[in-house]
Design an enzyme around this catalytic site. Structure first.
Site, PDB file in Angstrom:
ATOM      1  N   ARG A  30      88.269  31.961  -5.928  1.00 11.89           N
ATOM      2  CA  ARG A  30      89.644  31.489  -6.133  1.00 11.89           C
ATOM      3  C   ARG A  30      90.176  30.781  -4.894  1.00 11.89           C
ATOM      4  NH1 ARG A  30      93.016  33.538  -9.686  1.00 11.89           N
ATOM      5  NH2 ARG A  30      92.108  34.669 -11.426  1.00 11.89           N
ATOM      6  N   ASN A  31      89.353  29.915  -4.371  1.00  9.31           N
ATOM      7  CA  ASN A  31      89.717  29.255  -3.121  1.00  9.31           C
ATOM      8  C   ASN A  31      88.814  28.040  -2.903  1.00  9.31           C
ATOM      9  OD1 ASN A  31      90.990  28.819  -0.724  1.00  9.31           O
ATOM     10  ND2 ASN A  31      90.472  30.803   0.177  1.00  9.31           N
ATOM     11  N   ASP A  62      89.775  22.421  -2.567  1.00  8.08           N
ATOM     12  CA  ASP A  62      90.108  21.224  -1.800  1.00  8.08           C
ATOM     13  C   ASP A  62      88.989  20.856  -0.819  1.00  8.08           C
ATOM     14  OD1 ASP A  62      90.629  23.516  -0.368  1.00  8.08           O
ATOM     15  OD2 ASP A  62      92.707  22.999   0.115  1.00  8.08           O
TER      16      ASP A  62
END
Ligand SMILES: *[C@@H]1O[C@H](CO)[C@@H](O)[C@H](O)[C@H]1NC(C)=O
Length: 353
Positions: free
Chosen positions: A277-278, A281
Site C-alpha cells: 500500500r505504498n 509514485d
C-alpha cells in the site's frame, strides 16, 4: 606685464590641484566639476548607464513585439502563453485526481482545475466499494461548468474501482483526448499559471515526467556487488540540489506511461504496491526513467495542500521508502533512475540573470 599673466595662470592651476592635461581637457568640456566629489560623479555615471540600459531594453522589447506581430502569423509564433496552452488544436491536459476516502475535499480541486484554461478533462480515480451518488456527480458537474472559462468546457469523469488499490491511479483511461496527463493528489492545488508553465515545459520534453515535488536517491553502500540505495526527501534535495524523481502527487507525464504501468511493467512491481500500500509514485518514476534513460524535470512553483495532511505526507516513512527503492531496483536488476540538477523556472518572473 606678460610675466604677471603667466604667473596668475600658474597660480590658478596650482590652486585647483596638480596640473593635469586630462583634467584640463575635462574642464574645457564642462564634465569635470572641481567641487563635486568622486562618488557623486560615479553615481551620475551609473545612472547615466542605467538610463541607457533601460532605454535599450525598452527599445528591444518594442522591437521584439513589433517583429513578432509582423512575422508571428506567418511563423506560427505565439508569445501569449495562456492562449497557446488552451489552444485545442495543440491539446491541453487531462487532470487525473486521485482521491481516497476524502470526498468532501473533492469539490475544491475539481472547481480549481476546471477553471484552468489548459484543462481538457477531469478524471477522478474513485477507489471505494460505494460508487459516487448521482447527486454528488451532478453537483460536481455543475461546479465544472460554472468554473470553466474555456470555450470548450472540460468534462468530468469518475473512474470507478471497487477495491482500494494504489495501482488504480495509473489505470488506462478510455476516451482520453490529450497526450498529457496531470496526475495530482486530491488534496493538492497547483495554481493555474504554474500549471500552464509546467505544461509548456512538458511539451518541450513529452517523454519526461515534469513535476513539482522532487525526490532523490543515492548509493549508500556497496557490499559484495550488492548496492544499497537511500531515498532522500525534501531536505536532501534542498541540501544537495539534486533529484532523480518527481512524485505523481503533482506531475505531468505522457498517457502512454499509464498503459505501460498497467500492461507492461512487471506484475511483481504492481503486486508489491498492492501488498505494501505504498510506493506507486516511485514505481512510476522508475518506469519512466527505465523507458527513457533520462531524468525528470523539476519545475519551480508553489503548490498548496488543503485539508489535514494525510498519512502519506507525514515524514518518518523513510525506512519504507528505502525498502521500496531497493526492492524495485532488485526487480529491475539495475538502478534506472538518473539524477539531475536542473530546475525549470519561468524566465518572465526572474529579474536577475
Ligand atoms: C527497462 O527498459 C528496457 C529497455 O527499454 C526493457 O527491455 C525492460 O523490460 C524494462 N524493464 C522493466 C522492468 O520494465
Amino acid at each position: 606685464m606678460s610675466t604677471t599673466i603667466i604667473a596668475i595662470r600658474d597660480a590658478a592651476l596650482t590652486a585647483g590641484g596638480e596640473y593635469s592635461p586630462a583634467k584640463q581637457k575635462a574642464a574645457n568640456k564642462g564634465i569635470y566639476n572641481g567641487r563635486s566629489p568622486l562618488l557623486h560623479r560615479r553615481i551620475k555615471q551609473l545612472l547615466g548607464g542605467l538610463k541607457f540600459k533601460l532605454l535599450f531594453c525598452l527599445s528591444l522589447i518594442c522591437l521584439v513585439f513589433w517583429f513578432s506581430s509582423k512575422i508571428g502569423p506567418f511563423m506560427g509564433w505565439n508569445l501569449d502563453l495562456p492562449s497557446s496552452v488552451s489552444n485545442p488544436s495543440r491539446g491541453g491536459y487531462t487532470v487525473l485526481i486521485n482521491t481516497w476516502k476524502r470526498n468532501s475535499l473533492l469539490k475544491q480541486p475539481v472547481a480549481h482545475y476546471a477553471s484552468c484554461g489548459g484543462t481538457d478533462a477531469i478524471h477522478v480515480v474513485w477507489s471505494e466499494s460505494e460508487p459516487p451518488s448521482d447527486q454528488f456527480k451532478a453537483y460536481l458537474n455543475n461546479i465544472v461548468s460554472e468554473k470553466s472559462q474555456a470555450a470548450h468546457k472540460p468534462n468530468i469523469r469518475f473512474d470507478l474501482n471497487e477495491e482500494d488499490n494504489l495501482n488504480n491511479r495509473f489505470k488506462p483511461i478510455a476516451d482520453l483526448r490529450t497526450d498529457a496527463i496531470f496526475s495530482v493528489d486530491g488534496d493538492v492545488i497547483v495554481p493555474c499559471h504554474t500549471l500552464d508553465f509546467a505544461f509548456t515545459v512538458w511539451r518541450s520534453a513529452p517523454l519526461t515526467m515534469v513535476g513539482f515535488v522532487p525526490r532523490m536517491h543515492w548509493l549508500d553502500e556497496e557490499k559484495n556487488g550488492m548496492a544499497r540505495y537511500k531515498y532522500g526527501g525534501w531536505w536532501s534535495v534542498w541540501l544537495m540540489g539534486t533529484y532523480s524523481m518527481v512524485l505523481s502527487k503533482a506531475a505531468f507525464f505522457h498517457k502512454n506511461y499509464i498503459e505501460l504501468y498497467t500492461n507492461k511493467m512487471p506484475s511483481s512491481i504492481r503486486d508489491y504496491v498492492t501488498r505494501e500500500r505504498n510506493c506507486e509514485d516511485m514505481a512510476m518514476s522508475l518506469l519512466v526513467a527505465n523507458a527513457t534513460g533520462t531524468p525528470p524535470i523539476w519545475v519551480k512553483g508553489k503548490i498548496y495542500e488543503i485539508g489535514s495532511s494525510g498519512i502519506r505526507s507525514l515524514n518518518g516513512h523513510s525506512d519504507e521508502q528505502n525498502k521500496c527503492l531497493n526492492d524495485f531496483v532488485a526487480l529491475y536488476g539495475t538502478m534506472p533512475l538518473v539524477s539531475a540538477n536542473v530546475k525549470a523556472v519561468e524566465a518572465r518572473n526572474e529579474w536577475f540573470w
